[in-house]
Write an enzyme that holds these catalytic residues in place. Structure first.
Site, PDB file in Angstrom:
ATOM      1  N   LYS A  72       0.854  -1.191   0.000  1.00 12.83           N
ATOM      2  CA  LYS A  72       0.000   0.000   0.000  1.00 12.83           C
ATOM      3  C   LYS A  72       0.889   1.239   0.000  1.00 12.83           C
ATOM      4  CE  LYS A  72      -3.885   2.093   2.562  1.00 12.83           C
ATOM      5  NZ  LYS A  72      -4.724   2.033   3.791  1.00 12.83           N
ATOM      6  N   SER A 150      -9.927   2.153   2.656  1.00 12.73           N
ATOM      7  CA  SER A 150      -8.975   2.864   1.823  1.00 12.73           C
ATOM      8  C   SER A 150      -7.960   1.983   1.102  1.00 12.73           C
ATOM      9  CB  SER A 150      -8.198   3.870   2.670  1.00 12.73           C
ATOM     10  OG  SER A 150      -7.338   3.209   3.581  1.00 12.73           O
ATOM     11  N   SER A 174     -10.294  -0.027   6.918  1.00 13.77           N
ATOM     12  CA  SER A 174      -9.646   0.114   5.609  1.00 13.77           C
ATOM     13  C   SER A 174      -8.963  -1.146   5.082  1.00 13.77           C
ATOM     14  CB  SER A 174      -8.610   1.240   5.645  1.00 13.77           C
ATOM     15  OG  SER A 174      -9.240   2.485   5.601  1.00 13.77           O
TER      16      SER A 174
END
Lengths: 474, 95
Positions: A72, A150, A174
């Site tokens: 990420k 997210s 997330s």
């Protein structure tokens, strides 16, 4: 699922059925084919080939040697830029490596790229990124779906088979919500299990790193790799990390599962209530005792979260001032002008909204009414869980109130968007470990997720319950 | 209405974010609706409840008080948009 697992791939590499180069070249091919999904903010084939070259020269035994992992783009990496999906960090090249990614490098994994996310991890659809939306790989043609957020890029990378595992971060859901939307496994461990060092901070009392994978066994292998004490994170826990994978045990006979009545929320689609019931029935058949529990402050979790998280974000994001790193506006007649224009042009709409609300609730005269009040309610929410866990070993709920929704839906009304996290936020506030596993489909054949929550640092119980449910579902 | 034009300007100034008129209006609307929504926390009796700021149940260890050198100024300055003779450079603040 036909996709090869990390566990199987490790065996195949070990027995020389495939080579590191073959494995990763196959993977590179798929990444290039799936370019349209916009999974990566940063991808460089050359960089991957360089990593393969280096590993081929390395004769030492490493646990994850040659395994393609997606990162990420909130984790600082020396070998790749780090943007947090924000214009304000567009040109940021960290001079240091985050704790979590360093652990993965030490074990010999190959970083395939940096995945897309909501800007500074603020969002539930990966649609607030400066670098555009990510498309859920399960979308039908011409009907693009959101991957959740997210960590939507990481969830999509696993779902599209572009890696054998991915890192994510979870502040209010997330990891778990995008895992549910993309039909993969996602675990957020206990607050403090993985060091936050080198992760761009959003809400420090909630942020926690975790893992996406194809299945529960793989998640148990990868989580062990990224967990551990680190003195550079003042809330990092100094505990022994068990070998989750070796200890996996799908025999749940005699255990007690808690079913919180407050998670039956009006307006939840029938299909989601149905898979929840199905999961409970499966557990019952396995000799698990079903215990109805109450978490009375559940309905206050979202408003509590949306005070605490923006407050901490407004403080954490003060560092982006156009002086030390990243973007600086061209309009800089004075120092104050420079700050104000840099931040106005560098941050996106949702990030600014949260900085403004956070600044308001922390400002003189409002601190007690909002921030302090929210911290007190947070205590009551955590106490609810502590009481409940005296009566049960783990808790089972749905992960999200819907399956993946169409891209760009739910954008105008912030509160409607925040409701995505209704089932994931309470455990975040309480710092508890939670996993989402695919369990059933809706009428459009989209995956739905079941969430399993455990006691602090009882990831093993969470994995055991998850693997047990997963094996009975397959 | 909790947030009016004056309040939003004050918060924007504290946040060092320049807003144009259209944005100010949008944020007034957004922030008011969010603040109305979080108002429900007032239903909860929190008398004698300790505010929770650190959720970790583990004992947070102290580190040894020894100095170490982890960054060189060169590395720290590497990403600076503007730098001068080993320092961050900003627009002139004194005439």
């Amino acid at each position: 699922m036909s996709k090869s697992s990390l566990k199987q791939t490790l065996k195949d590499l070990d027995s020389k059925k495939i080579s590191i180069r073959e494995l990763n070249q196959d993977n590179l091919k798929r990444i290039k084919e799936k370019d349209n999904l916009n999974v990566f903010i940063h991808f460089s084939e050359e960089n991957v080939l360089k990593q393969i070259d280096n590993l081929e020269k390395d004769n030492s035994a490493k646990k994850l040697k040659g395994i393609p992992i997606a990162i990420k783009d909130l984790f600082c990496t020396k070998s790749m830029p780090t943007t947090a999906a924000s214009k304000i960090l567009e040109n940021f090249n960290p001079t240091y490596e985050s704790f979590v990614t360093q652990k993965l490098l030490d074990e010999g994994s190959i970083f395939v790229g940096k995945t897309n996310l909501d800007e500074f991890a603020m969002g539930s659809a990966t649609n607030t990124s400066f670098f555009g939306n990510t498309i859920n790989p399960l979308s039908k043609e011409n009907e693009p779906l959101a991957p959740g957020g997210s960590s939507g890029g990481s969830a999509a990378a696993v779902a599209a088979d572009l890696c054998l595992g991915a890192t994510g971060t979870d502040t209010g859901g997330s990891i778990r919500q995008p895992a549910s939307f993309c039909g993969v496994v996602g675990i957020k461990p206990t607050y403090g299990l993985c060091s936050r060092w080198g992760i761009a901070a959003f809400a420090s009392s909630l942020d926690q790193a975790g893992i996406f994978s194809h299945n529960v066994e793989d998640a148990s292998i990868l989580l062990q790799s990224i967990a551990g004490f680190d003195q550079r994170d003042s809330t990092s826990a100094k505990i022994d990390i068990p070998n989750y994978f070796e200890n996996l045990d799908d025999d749940l006979n005699g255990k007690t599962v808690g079913i919180p009545k407050e998670y039956s929320i009006d307006g939840t689609p029938m299909e989601i209530s149905q898979i929840w019931e199905d999961a409970i029935k499966v557990l019952e058949k396995k000799g698990v005792k079903i215990k109805n529990i109450s978490l009375p402050h559940t309905k206050y979790a979202l408003p509590t979260y949306y005070i605490i998280a923006p407050a901490e974000a407004s403080s954490n994001l003060a560092r982006y001032d156009g002086v030390k790193y990243g973007f600086r506006s061209e309009e800089i007649d004075s120092l104050d002008e420079m700050y104000e224009n840099t931040r106005a042009q560098g941050f996106g709409r949702e990030v600014k909204r949260r900085i403004l609300i956070g600044t308001y609730v922390l400002s003189a005269g409002y601190y007690d009414a909002y921030y302090l009040k929210a911290q007190k309610v947070r205590k009551l929410i955590a106490d609810d869980f502590n009481k409940a866990f005296k009566e049960c070993d783990f808790i089972v709920t749905p992960t999200a109130p819907s399956a993946a929704f169409p891209l760009n839906e739910k954008q105008n009304d912030p509160i409607k968007m925040y409701l995505n996290d209704v089932f994931t936020v309470p455990a975040s506030l309480a710092g508890l470990p939670g996993i989402s596993i695919p369990f059933g489909k809706d009428k459009n054949n989209l995956p739905l997720g079941i969430q399993i929550l455990g006691k602090h640092f009882d990831e093993q119980q969470v994995f055991n319950a998850a693997v047990s449910l997963e094996r009975s579902y397959e | 209405m909790k947030i009016d034009k004056n309040t939003i300007n004050k918060i924007a100034r504290l946040s060092r974010i320049k807003l144009d008129d259209k944005e100010s209006e949008d944020y007034i609307k957004d922030l008011n609706s969010i603040l109305d929504w979080v108002e429900q926390l007032n239903e909860v009796n929190t008398e004698n409840v300790e505010p929770l700021s650190n959720i970790s149940s583990s004992i947070l260890p102290k580190r040894e008080d020894v100095s170490n050198d982890t960054n060189s100024s060169e590395e720290i300055l590497e990403n600076a948009p503007d730098k001068l003779e080993g320092f961050f450079a900003v627009p002139k603040v004194v005439e």
